[in-house]
Write an enzyme that holds these catalytic residues in place. Structure first.
Site, short mmCIF file in Angstrom:
data_model
loop_
_atom_site.label_atom_id
_atom_site.label_comp_id
_atom_site.label_asym_id
_atom_site.label_seq_id
_atom_site.Cartn_x
_atom_site.Cartn_y
_atom_site.Cartn_z
N GLY A 42 9.58 -6.56 11.28
CA GLY A 42 9.16 -7.96 11.41
C GLY A 42 7.91 -8.25 10.59
O GLY A 42 7.56 -7.48 9.70
N LEU A 44 7.70 -10.62 8.43
CA LEU A 44 8.43 -10.52 7.17
C LEU A 44 7.73 -11.26 6.02
O LEU A 44 7.11 -12.30 6.23
CB LEU A 44 9.85 -11.05 7.35
CG LEU A 44 10.66 -10.33 8.43
CD1 LEU A 44 12.06 -10.95 8.54
CD2 LEU A 44 10.77 -8.83 8.17
N HIS A 48 10.28 -7.90 2.12
CA HIS A 48 11.46 -7.85 2.98
C HIS A 48 12.56 -8.77 2.44
O HIS A 48 13.74 -8.44 2.46
CB HIS A 48 11.11 -8.31 4.40
CG HIS A 48 10.09 -7.45 5.10
ND1 HIS A 48 8.83 -7.87 5.38
CD2 HIS A 48 10.18 -6.19 5.59
CE1 HIS A 48 8.16 -6.93 6.01
NE2 HIS A 48 8.96 -5.89 6.16
N ASP A 172 7.87 2.22 0.36
CA ASP A 172 7.67 3.39 1.23
C ASP A 172 8.48 4.54 0.64
O ASP A 172 9.52 4.93 1.18
CB ASP A 172 8.12 3.05 2.66
CG ASP A 172 7.28 1.94 3.26
OD1 ASP A 172 6.21 2.24 3.80
OD2 ASP A 172 7.66 0.76 3.14
N VAL A 198 7.94 -5.08 -4.25
CA VAL A 198 7.60 -6.47 -4.56
C VAL A 198 6.09 -6.63 -4.43
O VAL A 198 5.49 -6.17 -3.46
CB VAL A 198 8.33 -7.44 -3.59
CG1 VAL A 198 7.86 -8.88 -3.80
CG2 VAL A 198 9.83 -7.33 -3.80
N SER A 207 2.66 -6.27 1.92
CA SER A 207 2.71 -5.46 3.14
C SER A 207 2.34 -6.34 4.33
O SER A 207 1.49 -7.25 4.19
CB SER A 207 1.70 -4.30 3.04
OG SER A 207 1.42 -3.79 4.33
N ARG A 209 0.55 -5.62 6.66
CA ARG A 209 -0.85 -5.39 7.06
C ARG A 209 -1.85 -6.06 6.11
O ARG A 209 -3.05 -6.05 6.40
CB ARG A 209 -1.13 -3.89 7.14
CG ARG A 209 -0.38 -3.17 8.27
CD ARG A 209 -0.80 -1.71 8.35
NE ARG A 209 -0.18 -0.98 9.47
CZ ARG A 209 0.97 -0.34 9.38
NH1 ARG A 209 1.65 -0.33 8.26
NH2 ARG A 209 1.46 0.31 10.43
P1 AMP Z 1 8.51 -2.54 7.51
O1 AMP Z 1 8.79 -3.83 8.20
O2 AMP Z 1 7.12 -2.42 6.98
O3 AMP Z 1 8.97 -1.34 8.30
O4 AMP Z 1 9.40 -2.56 6.20
C1 AMP Z 1 10.80 -2.75 6.28
C2 AMP Z 1 11.41 -2.44 4.96
O5 AMP Z 1 10.87 -3.29 3.96
C3 AMP Z 1 11.13 -1.00 4.51
O6 AMP Z 1 12.29 -0.45 3.93
C4 AMP Z 1 10.04 -1.18 3.49
O7 AMP Z 1 10.01 -0.16 2.50
C5 AMP Z 1 10.43 -2.51 2.88
N1 AMP Z 1 9.27 -3.13 2.24
C6 AMP Z 1 8.06 -3.39 2.80
N2 AMP Z 1 7.21 -3.91 1.89
C7 AMP Z 1 7.89 -3.97 0.71
C8 AMP Z 1 7.57 -4.40 -0.62
N3 AMP Z 1 6.36 -4.88 -0.92
N4 AMP Z 1 8.52 -4.30 -1.56
C9 AMP Z 1 9.76 -3.82 -1.27
N5 AMP Z 1 10.12 -3.40 -0.03
C10 AMP Z 1 9.21 -3.47 0.94
#
Ligand code: AMP
Length: 309
Positions: A42, A44, A48, A172, A198, A207, A209
């Site tokens: 989430g 997002l 995402h 990641d 991205v 991110s 965060r």
């Molecule tokens: P998370 O919600 O942080 O667990 O991320 C969910 C998915 O989105 C994971 O597969 C992450 O690697 C991907 N993700 C998060 N940030 C990015 C980004 N800046 N670019 C591409 N994929 C991302």
């Protein structure tokens, strides 16, 4: 904009997947269908969204999950303050054309509390992110295994003839490498698709965060992508990688505390022997740093080019 259906239990999700696949099928057609799963926690953002777009472009039915997985947090404070906003998430997911959203409560995923048996990420999970976050990747792999099981069309009596893909961000990189290994080592019936990082306009990798960075920290954090791009440019131009210079650039920013910065094999994440020399094969530049209250990770692929002189 379509509004995605939100499911809170695994049983509801299974039924909804079967119904949506059946509805997506042209009458009488027996062509192979496809289902794309995009797991998220989430909060997002554009990163995402690119995963959703890739899944939407390649599959008949797209499922996104939104679940902040306590098993992968080793810092209770990080878990407590992790941003949560399902309303806003549903808006983004609707705009991306996602069909189904799985948003389970913790008790649905872990009905008996912490699972006794979980997936071990082995030595690949002990390096880099795993070194500073013990248990993190075991928690990630365990929840991803469960999400793949919840969604796997192979288990569905009504939709056994469905291609199953799951989408993860290259952001990641260690997580993606581990998920690929888990799926290969444990024979999961899913194709894993990696999606490029991205970035915001200032170069910072998107991110959830990033919202915790103040303006000065945010400016300082951009040195990380600049250091990565300088490495990538040198290597593409056929020059030596000069990791030491990239590390020095990042380390010169007082608000940035580097944790690691290495050139590694993209599959095994083993550091390559000569990060300052010429690379013989494609590699990955990988880093983590603390900036104010946030730990940031980033990476870029390095593709050795021919000498330009
Ligand atoms: P998370 O919600 O942080 O667990 O991320 C969910 C998915 O989105 C994971 O597969 C992450 O690697 C991907 N993700 C998060 N940030 C990015 C980004 N800046 N670019 C591409 N994929 C991302």
């Amino acid at each position: 904009m379509n509004t995605p259906r939100v499911l809170h239990t695994a049983a509801e999700l299974k039924t909804a997947i079967a119904e949506t696949l059946a509805a997506a099928k042209a009458p009488g057609a027996n062509a192979v269908q496809s289902l794309g799963l995009v797991p998220t926690m989430g909060a997002l953002h554009a990163g995402h969204r690119s995963l959703m777009d890739a899944a939407r472009a390649q599959n008949d039915v797209v499922v996104a999950s939104v679940f902040v997985n306590p098993l992968q947090f080793n810092d209770p404070e990080d878990l407590r303050r992790y941003p949560r906003d399902l309303e806003a998430d549903l808006e983004l997911l609707g705009a991306a054309g996602v069909d189904l959203v799985f948003a389970p409560a913790e008790a649905e995923v872990y009905p008996d509390g912490e699972p006794l048996v979980r997936i071990s990420s082995g030595e690949l999970g002990a390096r880099y992110e795993g070194a500073s976050r013990p248990g993190h990747f075991d928690g990630v792999l365990t929840v991803v295994a469960k999400l793949l099981h919840y969604c796997s069309p192979a288990a569905s009596p009504v939709a056994p003839n469905v291609r199953f893909r799951a989408y993860f961000g290259q952001k990641d990189a260690q997580q993606l490498a581990l998920i690929r290994r888990m799926v290969a080592d444990l024979n999961f019936d899913a194709e894993i698709i990696g999606v490029p990082v991205v970035r915001a306009a200032d170069g910072l990798a998107e991110s959830s965060r990033n919202v915790f960075l103040d303006p000065a920290q945010r400016r300082a954090a951009t040195v990380l992508s600049r250091a990565l791009f300088s490495l990538q440019e040198r290597v593409s131009a056929g020059r030596s990688a000069d990791l030491a210079a990239a590390v020095a650039l990042a380390a010169a920013e007082p608000l940035v505390e580097l944790d690691y910065f290495d050139i590694v094999d993209p599959k095994t994440l083993q550091p390559l022997a000569d990060g300052n020399g010429s690379l013989e094969k494609p590699a990955l530049a990988l880093l983590a740093a603390r900036v104010g209250p946030v730990r940031l990770i980033d990476n870029l692929p390095l593709q050795p080019g021919t000498e330009t002189g």
